[in-house]
Design a protein around this motif. Sequence first.
Motif, PDB file in Angstrom:
ATOM      1  N   MET A   1       0.756  -1.077  -0.118  1.00  0.00           N
ATOM      2  CA  MET A   1       0.051  -0.042   0.024  1.00  0.00           C
ATOM      3  C   MET A   1       0.984   1.224   0.103  1.00  0.00           C
ATOM      4  SD  MET A   1      -2.827   1.249   2.721  1.00  0.00           S
ATOM      5  CE  MET A   1      -3.927   2.835   2.392  1.00  0.00           C
ATOM      6  N   LEU A   2       1.833   1.380   0.582  1.00  0.00           N
ATOM      7  CA  LEU A   2       2.736   2.325   1.049  1.00  0.00           C
ATOM      8  C   LEU A   2       3.457   2.574  -0.338  1.00  0.00           C
ATOM      9  CD1 LEU A   2       3.573   4.686   2.687  1.00  0.00           C
ATOM     10  CD2 LEU A   2       5.631   3.246   3.338  1.00  0.00           C
ATOM     11  N   LYS A   3       4.018   1.449  -1.021  1.00  0.00           N
ATOM     12  CA  LYS A   3       4.678   1.583  -2.146  1.00  0.00           C
ATOM     13  C   LYS A   3       3.757   2.149  -3.443  1.00  0.00           C
ATOM     14  CE  LYS A   3       6.480  -1.611  -5.761  1.00  0.00           C
ATOM     15  NZ  LYS A   3       5.709  -2.122  -6.486  1.00  0.00           N
ATOM     16  N   GLU A   4       2.555   1.465  -3.260  1.00  0.00           N
ATOM     17  CA  GLU A   4       1.542   2.107  -4.432  1.00  0.00           C
ATOM     18  C   GLU A   4       1.085   3.622  -4.202  1.00  0.00           C
ATOM     19  OE1 GLU A   4      -1.053  -1.044  -3.959  1.00  0.00           O
ATOM     20  OE2 GLU A   4       0.482  -2.386  -5.195  1.00  0.00           O
ATOM     21  N   ILE A   5       1.188   4.067  -2.725  1.00  0.00           N
ATOM     22  CA  ILE A   5       0.863   5.390  -2.741  1.00  0.00           C
ATOM     23  C   ILE A   5       2.050   6.207  -3.264  1.00  0.00           C
ATOM     24  CG2 ILE A   5       0.873   7.348  -0.856  1.00  0.00           C
ATOM     25  CD1 ILE A   5      -0.893   5.140   1.079  1.00  0.00           C
ATOM     26  N   PHE A   6       3.317   5.822  -2.876  1.00  0.00           N
ATOM     27  CA  PHE A   6       4.194   6.690  -3.547  1.00  0.00           C
ATOM     28  C   PHE A   6       4.708   6.475  -4.916  1.00  0.00           C
ATOM     29  CE2 PHE A   6       6.727   8.740  -0.168  1.00  0.00           C
ATOM     30  CZ  PHE A   6       6.021   8.552   1.028  1.00  0.00           C
ATOM     31  N   GLU A   7       3.876   5.425  -5.506  1.00  0.00           N
ATOM     32  CA  GLU A   7       4.043   5.202  -7.194  1.00  0.00           C
ATOM     33  C   GLU A   7       3.287   6.153  -7.586  1.00  0.00           C
ATOM     34  OE1 GLU A   7       4.818   0.657  -7.594  1.00  0.00           O
ATOM     35  OE2 GLU A   7       2.885   1.196  -8.020  1.00  0.00           O
ATOM     36  N   GLN A   8       2.420   6.999  -7.116  1.00  0.00           N
ATOM     37  CA  GLN A   8       1.168   7.790  -7.726  1.00  0.00           C
ATOM     38  C   GLN A   8       1.822   8.860  -8.721  1.00  0.00           C
ATOM     39  OE1 GLN A   8      -2.772   7.870  -5.656  1.00  0.00           O
ATOM     40  NE2 GLN A   8      -1.103   7.967  -4.073  1.00  0.00           N
ATOM     41  N   PRO A   9       2.952   9.565  -8.596  1.00  0.00           N
ATOM     42  CA  PRO A   9       3.232  10.296  -9.432  1.00  0.00           C
ATOM     43  C   PRO A   9       3.652   9.726 -10.619  1.00  0.00           C
ATOM     44  CG  PRO A   9       4.504  11.026  -7.332  1.00  0.00           C
ATOM     45  CD  PRO A   9       3.798   9.690  -7.240  1.00  0.00           C
ATOM     46  N   THR A  10       4.699   8.579 -10.671  1.00  0.00           N
ATOM     47  CA  THR A  10       4.830   8.029 -11.857  1.00  0.00           C
ATOM     48  C   THR A  10       3.535   7.117 -12.528  1.00  0.00           C
ATOM     49  OG1 THR A  10       5.678   6.082 -10.666  1.00  0.00           O
ATOM     50  CG2 THR A  10       7.265   7.468 -11.537  1.00  0.00           C
ATOM     51  N   ALA A  11       2.651   6.523 -11.522  1.00  0.00           N
ATOM     52  CA  ALA A  11       1.582   5.787 -12.071  1.00  0.00           C
ATOM     53  C   ALA A  11       0.599   6.840 -12.888  1.00  0.00           C
ATOM     54  CB  ALA A  11       0.783   4.989 -11.176  1.00  0.00           C
ATOM     55  N   LEU A  12       0.282   8.040 -12.374  1.00  0.00           N
ATOM     56  CA  LEU A  12      -0.371   8.909 -12.964  1.00  0.00           C
ATOM     57  C   LEU A  12       0.335   9.524 -14.329  1.00  0.00           C
ATOM     58  CD1 LEU A  12      -3.115   9.841 -12.047  1.00  0.00           C
ATOM     59  CD2 LEU A  12      -2.392  11.803 -11.147  1.00  0.00           C
TER      60      LEU A  12
END
Length: 365
Positions: A9-20
């Motif tokens: 979950m933390l990884k995915e929260i922090f991935e948001q700039p690149t994912a977006l």
Amino acid sequence: ELNGYEHYMLKEIFEQPTALSTCLGGRIDTVNNKIVLGGIANLTRELTRAKKFIITSCGTAWHAGLIGEYLIEQIARIPVEVEYASELRYRNPIIEDGTFVIAISQSGETADTLAAIEMCKERGAVVMGAVNVVGSTIARTTDCGVYLRVGPEIGVASTKAFTAQVAVLTMLAIELGRRKHVGPAQTAAYLKELQAVPGKIASVLNMAEHIKQIAIEYSAENNWLFMGRGLNYPVALEGALKLKEISYIHAEGLPAAEMKHGPIALISKGTPAVFVATRGSQYEKIIGNIEEVRARGGKTIVVATQGDDEIKRCADHVIYVPDTIEEMQPMVNIVPLQILAYYAAVHRGYDVDKPRNLAKSVTVE
Ligand code: F6R
């Protein structure tokens, strides 16, 4: 796989700039000043002439749908109805000429969403998907669609899929608006702000330590309220859902003005009340709501616009986020609430990636 993060979950929260950025990549055409969504290109003309949209989904994806309702109505001026798929499928929906359905799903396998799609298709609706998992059942069942492109989401609590769902609906609203009545200068302003969102999310992530301290301070409280107005109302709902599903704290999200119609009775000394109160059309109104909670002894945790010093007068804690135009603010504002929920749950000692009683995809009714 965790890349040094303690949880997915933390990884995915922090991935948001690149994912977006991946979600938006190639879809914002600044040269021609428009949005390009290949997966719906064949139907864009029909969508532009839509008389009504029905957005259907469950849980977090339903919250994204509520944001989509505000955006499509505001920017494209087309009426939108948002329905829980579990309700729509049993409601004998009215599908008239010009009604389009938008189904939102991270997994693409949610049983209720799939059943709602099938029911609407049977009645003649054209269905567009906003799905993450490529080749999933919902992706295959819809007539056209826009993939979220955020990569696998492993944590049960949806984070990066939510911001991408909102981004897809934002792009759709802008493109429909542009084709109808939004002028080139306004369109250019939307595109520019949309491109800047990933960077703004990145700067919210830098505040994680501050947000963690707030989460720890209130993690023993068993009742929280989350409030917002306008576009920040669905953000409040999503913040409350994040907290309840991983920390098992009872949390209620509501439009701030509804508070005085009942929920204000829940406020007692020390009740945490999270307000999403970035500057926008209803800013003055929500300040009044924050003061009402304060006056009753509630603890106010306020997500506010960077540089808003006045808010400190009515806030016990302020979490500052970068300013953007009101329409783009939800993608930025949800991030501190994800972080807040994450650290509250971790501090309570729960496995945030596998919360009790929950499954990542709900393939049964
Ligand atoms: C909450 C959550 C669920 C899902 C819902 C729909 O964090 O993950 O509320 O959003 O079950 O799932 P999808 O998007 O896969 O249809």
